[in-house]
Motif scaffolding. Structure first.
Motif, PDB file in Angstrom:
ATOM      1  N   UNK A 184     -11.088   9.324   0.551  1.00  0.00           N
ATOM      2  CA  UNK A 184      -9.929   8.929   1.305  1.00  0.00           C
ATOM      3  C   UNK A 184      -8.548   8.197   0.251  1.00  0.00           C
ATOM      4  N   UNK A 185      -9.113   8.488  -0.970  1.00  0.00           N
ATOM      5  CA  UNK A 185      -7.906   8.304  -1.668  1.00  0.00           C
ATOM      6  C   UNK A 185      -7.201   9.735  -2.283  1.00  0.00           C
ATOM      7  N   UNK A 186      -8.465  10.344  -2.169  1.00  0.00           N
ATOM      8  CA  UNK A 186      -8.345  11.766  -2.893  1.00  0.00           C
ATOM      9  C   UNK A 186      -8.314  12.711  -1.528  1.00  0.00           C
ATOM     10  N   UNK A 207       0.887  -1.457  -0.047  1.00  0.00           N
ATOM     11  CA  UNK A 207      -0.030  -0.476  -0.305  1.00  0.00           C
ATOM     12  C   UNK A 207       0.716   1.115  -0.054  1.00  0.00           C
ATOM     13  N   UNK A 208       1.986   0.805   0.519  1.00  0.00           N
ATOM     14  CA  UNK A 208       3.021   2.253   0.615  1.00  0.00           C
ATOM     15  C   UNK A 208       3.649   2.292  -0.359  1.00  0.00           C
ATOM     16  N   UNK A 209       4.738   1.271  -0.884  1.00  0.00           N
ATOM     17  CA  UNK A 209       5.586   1.562  -1.726  1.00  0.00           C
ATOM     18  C   UNK A 209       4.992   0.801  -3.107  1.00  0.00           C
ATOM     19  N   UNK A 210       3.840   0.153  -3.093  1.00  0.00           N
ATOM     20  CA  UNK A 210       3.437   0.148  -4.732  1.00  0.00           C
ATOM     21  C   UNK A 210       4.087  -1.015  -5.027  1.00  0.00           C
ATOM     22  N   UNK A 211       3.696  -2.014  -6.228  1.00  0.00           N
ATOM     23  CA  UNK A 211       3.882  -3.308  -6.013  1.00  0.00           C
ATOM     24  C   UNK A 211       5.914  -3.725  -6.932  1.00  0.00           C
ATOM     25  N   UNK A 212       5.875  -2.567  -7.401  1.00  0.00           N
ATOM     26  CA  UNK A 212       8.022  -2.233  -7.580  1.00  0.00           C
ATOM     27  C   UNK A 212       8.418  -1.763  -6.348  1.00  0.00           C
ATOM     28  N   UNK A 213       7.937  -0.790  -5.253  1.00  0.00           N
ATOM     29  CA  UNK A 213       8.954  -1.098  -4.581  1.00  0.00           C
ATOM     30  C   UNK A 213       8.752  -1.697  -2.903  1.00  0.00           C
ATOM     31  N   UNK A 214       7.766  -1.921  -2.776  1.00  0.00           N
ATOM     32  CA  UNK A 214       7.651  -2.864  -1.768  1.00  0.00           C
ATOM     33  C   UNK A 214       9.290  -4.642  -2.186  1.00  0.00           C
ATOM     34  N   UNK A 253     -11.664   4.602   7.656  1.00  0.00           N
ATOM     35  CA  UNK A 253     -11.046   3.186   8.786  1.00  0.00           C
ATOM     36  C   UNK A 253      -9.868   2.664   8.075  1.00  0.00           C
ATOM     37  N   UNK A 254     -10.048   2.149   6.781  1.00  0.00           N
ATOM     38  CA  UNK A 254      -9.279   1.194   6.350  1.00  0.00           C
ATOM     39  C   UNK A 254      -8.377   1.830   4.468  1.00  0.00           C
ATOM     40  N   UNK A 255      -7.402   3.152   5.669  1.00  0.00           N
ATOM     41  CA  UNK A 255      -6.593   3.461   4.454  1.00  0.00           C
ATOM     42  C   UNK A 255      -5.536   2.440   3.613  1.00  0.00           C
ATOM     43  N   UNK A 256      -4.872   2.013   3.958  1.00  0.00           N
ATOM     44  CA  UNK A 256      -4.632   0.842   3.333  1.00  0.00           C
ATOM     45  C   UNK A 256      -5.219   0.051   2.632  1.00  0.00           C
ATOM     46  N   UNK A 257      -6.232   0.031   2.354  1.00  0.00           N
ATOM     47  CA  UNK A 257      -7.035  -0.568   1.431  1.00  0.00           C
ATOM     48  C   UNK A 257      -7.022  -0.070  -0.189  1.00  0.00           C
ATOM     49  N   UNK A 258      -7.937   0.978   0.313  1.00  0.00           N
ATOM     50  CA  UNK A 258      -7.858   2.516  -0.677  1.00  0.00           C
ATOM     51  C   UNK A 258      -6.506   2.225  -1.433  1.00  0.00           C
ATOM     52  N   UNK A 259      -5.384   2.400  -1.066  1.00  0.00           N
ATOM     53  CA  UNK A 259      -4.110   2.757  -1.315  1.00  0.00           C
ATOM     54  C   UNK A 259      -3.839   1.280  -2.161  1.00  0.00           C
ATOM     55  N   UNK A 260      -3.649   0.516  -1.975  1.00  0.00           N
ATOM     56  CA  UNK A 260      -3.989  -0.832  -2.504  1.00  0.00           C
ATOM     57  C   UNK A 260      -5.083  -0.702  -3.478  1.00  0.00           C
ATOM     58  N   UNK A 261      -6.083  -0.886  -3.632  1.00  0.00           N
ATOM     59  CA  UNK A 261      -7.242  -0.062  -5.105  1.00  0.00           C
ATOM     60  C   UNK A 261      -6.400   0.099  -5.960  1.00  0.00           C
ATOM     61  N   UNK A 262      -5.670   1.811  -5.512  1.00  0.00           N
ATOM     62  CA  UNK A 262      -5.592   2.378  -6.551  1.00  0.00           C
ATOM     63  C   UNK A 262      -3.681   2.195  -7.266  1.00  0.00           C
ATOM     64  N   UNK A 263      -3.122   1.159  -6.431  1.00  0.00           N
ATOM     65  CA  UNK A 263      -1.760   0.725  -6.856  1.00  0.00           C
ATOM     66  C   UNK A 263      -2.320   0.105  -7.894  1.00  0.00           C
ATOM     67  N   UNK A 297      -5.548  -3.604 -13.337  1.00  0.00           N
ATOM     68  CA  UNK A 297      -6.203  -4.633 -12.716  1.00  0.00           C
ATOM     69  C   UNK A 297      -5.530  -5.709 -12.811  1.00  0.00           C
ATOM     70  N   UNK A 298      -4.391  -5.643 -13.625  1.00  0.00           N
ATOM     71  CA  UNK A 298      -3.996  -6.541 -14.581  1.00  0.00           C
ATOM     72  C   UNK A 298      -3.793  -7.953 -13.269  1.00  0.00           C
ATOM     73  N   UNK A 299      -3.431  -7.498 -12.121  1.00  0.00           N
ATOM     74  CA  UNK A 299      -3.165  -9.011 -11.047  1.00  0.00           C
ATOM     75  C   UNK A 299      -4.716  -9.188 -10.785  1.00  0.00           C
TER      76      UNK A 299
END
Length: 223
Positions: A183-185, A37-44, A113-123, A129-131
């Motif tokens: 939340x996302x914006x 959620x914080x670093x994205x797929x490539x950054x994690x 209350x779940x900003x990580x969920x929002x970030x994951x969907x944004x990633x 939506x390839x994965x």
């Protein structure tokens, strides 16, 4: 008497599991959720996830078959969690208008209350939506909210309190769009318009706005 030579570990041999496997998997998923959620797929980094969970990179690859497998598992759990919460709410046991109101409130509060969920969907949207597209399990899980909405709308139509010309996916989109965007914006919107979207009073007003907007959309038109 000579001793038999020790067998060397091979790449095919699974790692020795010394912890509760299910607990280990859940711990890895929790930490990986934050990392992706914080670093994205490539950054994690799998090394970082292993270090934070006091496990090994090899163990993570054993459980999830690689970094993308772990990312897909994180996505799957993220959607399963919110769908499970909807199911737990017993929306189909409520009268239609109360059920719709409860679903909106649940979505609003969950996103808040779940900003990580929002970030994951944004990633995942960045990856078009390839994965997610390859995960039939996520599609199946998310059909539950559409089935719930279909039932609520149909019961409301039969009782004469809801319009008959609404698509449940459209209604889901309307609810999700408002709740998700807040939340996302939050940071960009707040900077541009000088509004703190995390302010409790504003949050309460926004929840009221989306509930009223959907209710007015659903109400039977007269004349």
């Amino acid at each position: 008497m000579s001793k038999s030579p020790k067998k060397k570990a091979t790449a095919e041999q699974p790692p020795v599991v010394t912890r509760d496997p299910e607990a280990s998997v859940q711990d890895i998923l929790a930490v990986a959720t934050e990392e992706f959620a914080i670093n994205g797929l490539s950054g994690a980094r799998v090394d970082q996830i292993a270090e934070r969970t006091r496990t090994s990179k090899r163990m993570i690859y054993y459980y999830f078959k690689g970094k993308e497998g772990l990312y897909q598992a994180v996505l799957e759990k993220a959607y399963m969690d919110i769908r499970a919460l909807e199911e737990k709410a017993k929306l189909l046991d409520m009268e239609p208008r109360a059920a719709m109101r409860k679903l909106i409130e649940l979505t609003f509060d969950y996103d808040e209350t779940h900003p990580m969920f929002i970030s994951l969907v944004s990633v995942e949207n960045i990856h078009q939506a390839r994965h997610l597209t390859n995960l039939t399990s996520i599609k199946d899980v998310n059909q539950s909210v559409i089935r719930t909405l279909t039932s609520i709308l149909e019961r409301g139509r039969k009782e004469g309190v809801f319009r008959a010309d609404l698509d449940p996916v459209d209604v889901h989109l309307l609810i999700s769009a408002f709740c998700f965007f807040r939340v996302s914006n939050r940071h960009t919107f707040g900077a541009i318009f000088d509004r703190d979207l995390s302010d409790p009073k504003l949050r309460k007003r926004h929840k009221k706005i989306i509930i009223e907007a959907v209710e007015r959309l659903l109400e039977v038109r007269k004349g």
